[in-house]
Design an enzyme around this catalytic site. Structure first.
Site, PDB file in Angstrom:
ATOM      1  N   THR A 189      -3.102   5.147  -3.916  1.00  0.00           N
ATOM      2  CA  THR A 189      -1.916   5.890  -3.499  1.00  0.00           C
ATOM      3  C   THR A 189      -0.593   5.444  -3.938  1.00  0.00           C
ATOM      4  OG1 THR A 189      -1.679   4.194  -1.867  1.00  0.00           O
ATOM      5  CG2 THR A 189      -2.990   6.003  -1.068  1.00  0.00           C
ATOM      6  N   ASP A 191       0.842  -1.178  -0.062  1.00  0.00           N
ATOM      7  CA  ASP A 191       0.122   0.000  -0.105  1.00  0.00           C
ATOM      8  C   ASP A 191       0.678   1.038  -0.297  1.00  0.00           C
ATOM      9  OD1 ASP A 191      -2.643   1.505   0.260  1.00  0.00           O
ATOM     10  OD2 ASP A 191      -1.786   2.082   2.162  1.00  0.00           O
ATOM     11  N   ASP A 200      -8.989  -0.013   2.158  1.00  0.00           N
ATOM     12  CA  ASP A 200      -8.888   0.374   0.712  1.00  0.00           C
ATOM     13  C   ASP A 200     -10.240   0.099  -0.161  1.00  0.00           C
ATOM     14  OD1 ASP A 200      -6.535   1.608   0.978  1.00  0.00           O
ATOM     15  OD2 ASP A 200      -5.671   0.277  -0.583  1.00  0.00           O
TER      16      ASP A 200
END
Length: 541
Positions: free
Chosen positions: A102, A69, A406
């Site tokens: 991201t 992530d 997410d």
């Protein structure tokens, strides 16, 4: 830093401790900033896509985090360079606003800066590059709206939401269970969503994890799970139709706020003090019983005397419950917004209308580890839910929590705006073609910046191909040619070797607002970096 003038009236800057600092100006400053941003983007580039690699990060105290992530990786990294910190803020902004993309936003920003560096070498002024990027980003965002597809969903038809959440989870460690986790995330969001207002309060969704079991054992609880057990081992482990007293006052005698001292020199005085204390406890328990409570949940602890008295009076209790959990329990167990499930600060204020209602409260044990948790289920107001994650170790659970976050954000964004674009780099390739075509109609120097913008958009599909073990340039040119020939903006990189480049057939979706935000944020940050032409830093950087 101060401004001074020499004997000829020419200004110069005096920097505090300037012998320990370095100053870079003009094109050198811009290239140094671009180099720092590219270094950060290069780290995240290999984490992009369903076949992206993971990063292992070790904190100063020895804790290890494994994640792909982007926001988590940059958050855990120790970045000293100020431009590097700006890229961290970029990823954090995308995470805060959208919750997904991201990694992609940092890779896009890095590619834009890489192309800008080539334009600087050709003598194009940074302001003209920034203006060209701004024009290109407007064209790209408008084109995204044109190729977007809207779908209708409801509480009975959640498949479009599930498919989009599965796309998000496909690049995570938990991809083997992406179908089940996507369904859990969508059901959790719909449980707390206000579909009329198109609003979702993610604070009502609690994500809890417990080491042990399999990832497949992850479940959605329509209620609250508290990582506590009954305060006494002989208290009942299952309570049906529970009336819950939610207290923030402790089971203990009141303490004077002044300095005090009690001298006990006889047995009679000790017995009198003990009787007075027992009377206090007895009164507190009786007030709970009179209100009709069958379960007490307290924010504070209580000693053995009060615990024993609660057990003898048949009033189960849970102690040391955190403030956030208390609020969620109050929301979940409230019959109406005005009555029921109220947090009570004093025993004297406890009344039947302030009690929470739950159909079932049970204590559950996990295997032979003696770990126990409290399930508060069948609540009168199911607008607070819990996702309970199981996993083999702590790192798996933490990464699953990040993945679930997410997916929850993606489902929330789709409820706000149910427009989607197709993933796999297809949207970027389509935007690149449109921006490149639009550049031919611009007479000024900005056309070079627009072509550079189109070239930078190709960085995302190229990274997807590279991370999937494909030949990046051959794959990208083939898909681009196919998009132009068939005029189909849904064609992208076949990362999973399914056999088709059509992302519509593969059910690879991304939210429209997420992709638009990604382009706009990356462009804004790149413009900011290009306009910095004077950097004063400690020379040790």
């Amino acid at each position: 830093m101060a401004l001074a003038f020499d004997e000829f009236g020419r200004p110069f800057i005096i920097i505090r401790e300037q012998e320990q600092k370095a100053r870079v100006r003009g094109i050198e400053a811009q290239k140094a900033n671009i180099m720092a941003a590219k270094a950060v983007a290069r780290i995240l580039r290999t984490s992009l896509g369903p076949k992206g690699m993971d990063k292992m990060l070790q904190s100063p105290d020895g804790d290890v985090t494994i994640s792909n992530d982007g926001a988590t990786i940059l958050e855990q990294m120790d970045v000293d360079n100020q431009i590097g910190k700006l890229m961290v803020e970029l990823s954090r902004s995308q995470d805060y606003e959208i919750g997904d993309g991201t990694t992609g936003v940092v890779v896009t920003a890095g590619a834009l800066l890489e192309q800008a560096e080539l334009l600087l070498d050709r003598g194009i002024h940074p302001i003209r590059i920034a203006e060209g990027y701004e024009m290109a980003s407007k064209i790209a965002v408008e084109h995204l709206s044109n190729i977007a597809t809207k779908f209708e969903f409801s509480s009975t038809n959640i498949e479009p939401l599930v498919q989009t959440c599965m796309t998000t989870l496909s690049s995570k460690i938990v991809s083997r269970c992406k179908r089940k986790l996507a369904e859990i995330a969508v059901k959790a969001v719909l449980a707390v969503a206000d579909l009329e207002r198109r609003d979702v309060n993610l604070d009502l969704i609690k994500v809890e994890g417990k080491v042990g079991g399999k990832l497949e054992d992850t479940e959605l609880i329509e209620g609250i799970i508290v990582d506590k057990d009954m305060s006494h081992p002989q208290m009942p482990k299952r309570i049906e139709n529970a009336k819950i007293a939610i207290l923030t006052c402790p089971f203990e005698p009141p303490k004077p706020k002044t300095k005090h001292k009690v001298d006990i020199d006889t047995v009679e005085k000790f017995e009198s003090l003990r009787e007075q204390e027992r009377k206090y406890f007895d009164e507190m328990v009786q007030l709970c019983k009179d209100a009709g409570a069958t379960l007490v949940i307290c924010q504070w602890g209580f000693d053995d005397e009060a615990n024993h008295l609660l057990m003898n009076r048949g009033l189960p209790a849970v102690r040391w419950v955190g403030g956030v959990e208390l609020e969620l329990i109050a929301i979940a167990t409230a019959l109406l917004v005005i009555t029921g499930g109220r947090i009570v600060p004093r025993f004297q204020e406890l009344t039947p209308d302030k009690l929470g209602n739950a159909g079932l409260v049970r204590e559950k044990s996990f295997g032979t580890t003696k770990d126990r948790m409290l399930y508060i289920e069948q609540c009168s107001n199911s607008r607070a839910v819990t996702i309970f994650i199981r996993g083999g170790n702590k790192m798996i659970i933490e990464e699953t929590k990040r993945s679930i976050h997410d997916a929850l954000c993606v489902a929330r964004n789709l409820i706000r705006n149910n427009a989607i674009v197709y993933g796999g780099g297809s949207a970027e390739i389509s935007m690149s073609l449109v921006v490149d075509a639009a550049a031919d109609k611009i007479p000024g120097v900005e056309q070079y910046a627009m072509r550079a913008f189109a070239e930078a958009l190709d960085a995302v599909p190229m990274a997807l191909a590279e991370n999937s073990g494909l030949q990046p340039i051959d794959t990208l040119t083939a898909v681009k040619a196919q998009q132009v020939k068939e005029k189909n903006p849904h064609l992208g990189i076949d990362c999973n070797n399914v056999g088709t480049n059509d992302m519509k057939e593969q059910n690879v979706f991304e939210t429209l607002i997420g992709k638009q935000q990604q382009i706009l944020l990356a462009t804004q940050v790149v413009k900011m970096i290009l306009k910095i032409d004077d950097v004063i830093t400690p020379s040790s950087y």
